[in-house]
Motif scaffolding. Sequence first.
Motif, PDB file in Angstrom:
ATOM      1  N   ILE A   1       0.832  -1.197   0.000  1.00 14.71           N
ATOM      2  CA  ILE A   1       0.000   0.000   0.000  1.00 14.71           C
ATOM      3  C   ILE A   1       0.869   1.251   0.000  1.00 14.71           C
ATOM      4  O   ILE A   1       0.556   2.244  -0.670  1.00 14.71           O
ATOM      5  N   PHE A   2       1.999   1.231   0.701  1.00 18.45           N
ATOM      6  CA  PHE A   2       2.901   2.384   0.729  1.00 18.45           C
ATOM      7  C   PHE A   2       3.511   2.642  -0.639  1.00 18.45           C
ATOM      8  O   PHE A   2       3.602   3.782  -1.082  1.00 18.45           O
ATOM      9  N   ILE A   3       3.934   1.583  -1.320  1.00 19.09           N
ATOM     10  CA  ILE A   3       4.555   1.752  -2.636  1.00 19.09           C
ATOM     11  C   ILE A   3       3.531   2.232  -3.657  1.00 19.09           C
ATOM     12  O   ILE A   3       3.805   3.112  -4.458  1.00 19.09           O
ATOM     13  N   GLY A   4       2.352   1.676  -3.652  1.00 22.74           N
ATOM     14  CA  GLY A   4       1.314   2.132  -4.564  1.00 22.74           C
ATOM     15  C   GLY A   4       1.349   1.410  -5.889  1.00 22.74           C
ATOM     16  O   GLY A   4       1.461   0.196  -5.939  1.00 22.74           O
TER      17      GLY A   4
ATOM     18  N   GLY B   1       0.158   6.279  -3.041  1.00 21.47           N
ATOM     19  CA  GLY B   1       1.461   5.699  -2.735  1.00 21.47           C
ATOM     20  C   GLY B   1       2.575   6.459  -3.422  1.00 21.47           C
ATOM     21  O   GLY B   1       2.353   7.428  -4.140  1.00 21.47           O
ATOM     22  N   ILE B   2       3.802   6.013  -3.199  1.00 24.63           N
ATOM     23  CA  ILE B   2       4.960   6.735  -3.729  1.00 24.63           C
ATOM     24  C   ILE B   2       5.313   6.331  -5.152  1.00 24.63           C
ATOM     25  O   ILE B   2       6.197   6.910  -5.743  1.00 24.63           O
ATOM     26  N   LYS B   3       4.663   5.347  -5.703  1.00 20.98           N
ATOM     27  CA  LYS B   3       4.848   4.816  -7.054  1.00 20.98           C
ATOM     28  C   LYS B   3       6.075   3.901  -7.129  1.00 20.98           C
ATOM     29  O   LYS B   3       7.028   4.031  -6.368  1.00 20.98           O
ATOM     30  N   ILE B   4       6.030   2.997  -8.020  1.00 22.55           N
ATOM     31  CA  ILE B   4       7.053   1.964  -8.163  1.00 22.55           C
ATOM     32  C   ILE B   4       8.404   2.569  -8.543  1.00 22.55           C
ATOM     33  O   ILE B   4       9.441   2.187  -8.010  1.00 22.55           O
ATOM     34  N   ILE B   5       8.409   3.523  -9.458  1.00 22.48           N
ATOM     35  CA  ILE B   5       9.663   4.131  -9.924  1.00 22.48           C
ATOM     36  C   ILE B   5      10.384   4.831  -8.776  1.00 22.48           C
ATOM     37  O   ILE B   5      11.597   4.695  -8.622  1.00 22.48           O
ATOM     38  N   THR B   6       9.644   5.565  -7.955  1.00 23.97           N
ATOM     39  CA  THR B   6      10.254   6.241  -6.810  1.00 23.97           C
ATOM     40  C   THR B   6      10.849   5.226  -5.847  1.00 23.97           C
ATOM     41  O   THR B   6      11.953   5.418  -5.324  1.00 23.97           O
ATOM     42  N   PHE B   7      10.155   4.112  -5.629  1.00 21.24           N
ATOM     43  CA  PHE B   7      10.656   3.055  -4.751  1.00 21.24           C
ATOM     44  C   PHE B   7      11.943   2.448  -5.311  1.00 21.24           C
ATOM     45  O   PHE B   7      12.900   2.222  -4.569  1.00 21.24           O
ATOM     46  N   VAL B   8      11.998   2.219  -6.609  1.00 16.73           N
ATOM     47  CA  VAL B   8      13.194   1.655  -7.240  1.00 16.73           C
ATOM     48  C   VAL B   8      14.361   2.633  -7.116  1.00 16.73           C
ATOM     49  O   VAL B   8      15.483   2.237  -6.827  1.00 16.73           O
ATOM     50  N   VAL B   9      14.105   3.923  -7.318  1.00 12.54           N
ATOM     51  CA  VAL B   9      15.161   4.919  -7.194  1.00 12.54           C
ATOM     52  C   VAL B   9      15.690   4.940  -5.766  1.00 12.54           C
ATOM     53  O   VAL B   9      16.903   5.028  -5.529  1.00 12.54           O
TER      54      VAL B   9
END
Length: 59
Positions: free
Chosen positions: A34-37, A46-54
């Motif tokens: 849920i946090f990642i989105g 959420g913070i979106k997958i790309i932001t999480f990967v970065v």
Amino acid sequence: MGSLFLRSCSSYSWFSLDIGELTLSSKVYMMGLIFIGAAPGSTSDGIKIITFVVILLTL
């Protein structure tokens, strides 16, 4: 397979899920998803997958 079901259950408001019956690891897993989105361009929170990967790549 159970984690995929848990992910789909946490995404849809029409499905009633008793959070109290989940294990601690299931709750942490669901909170992380849920946090990642979702993917960029979607209307999900959420913070979106790309932001999480970065963030992972900078660690």
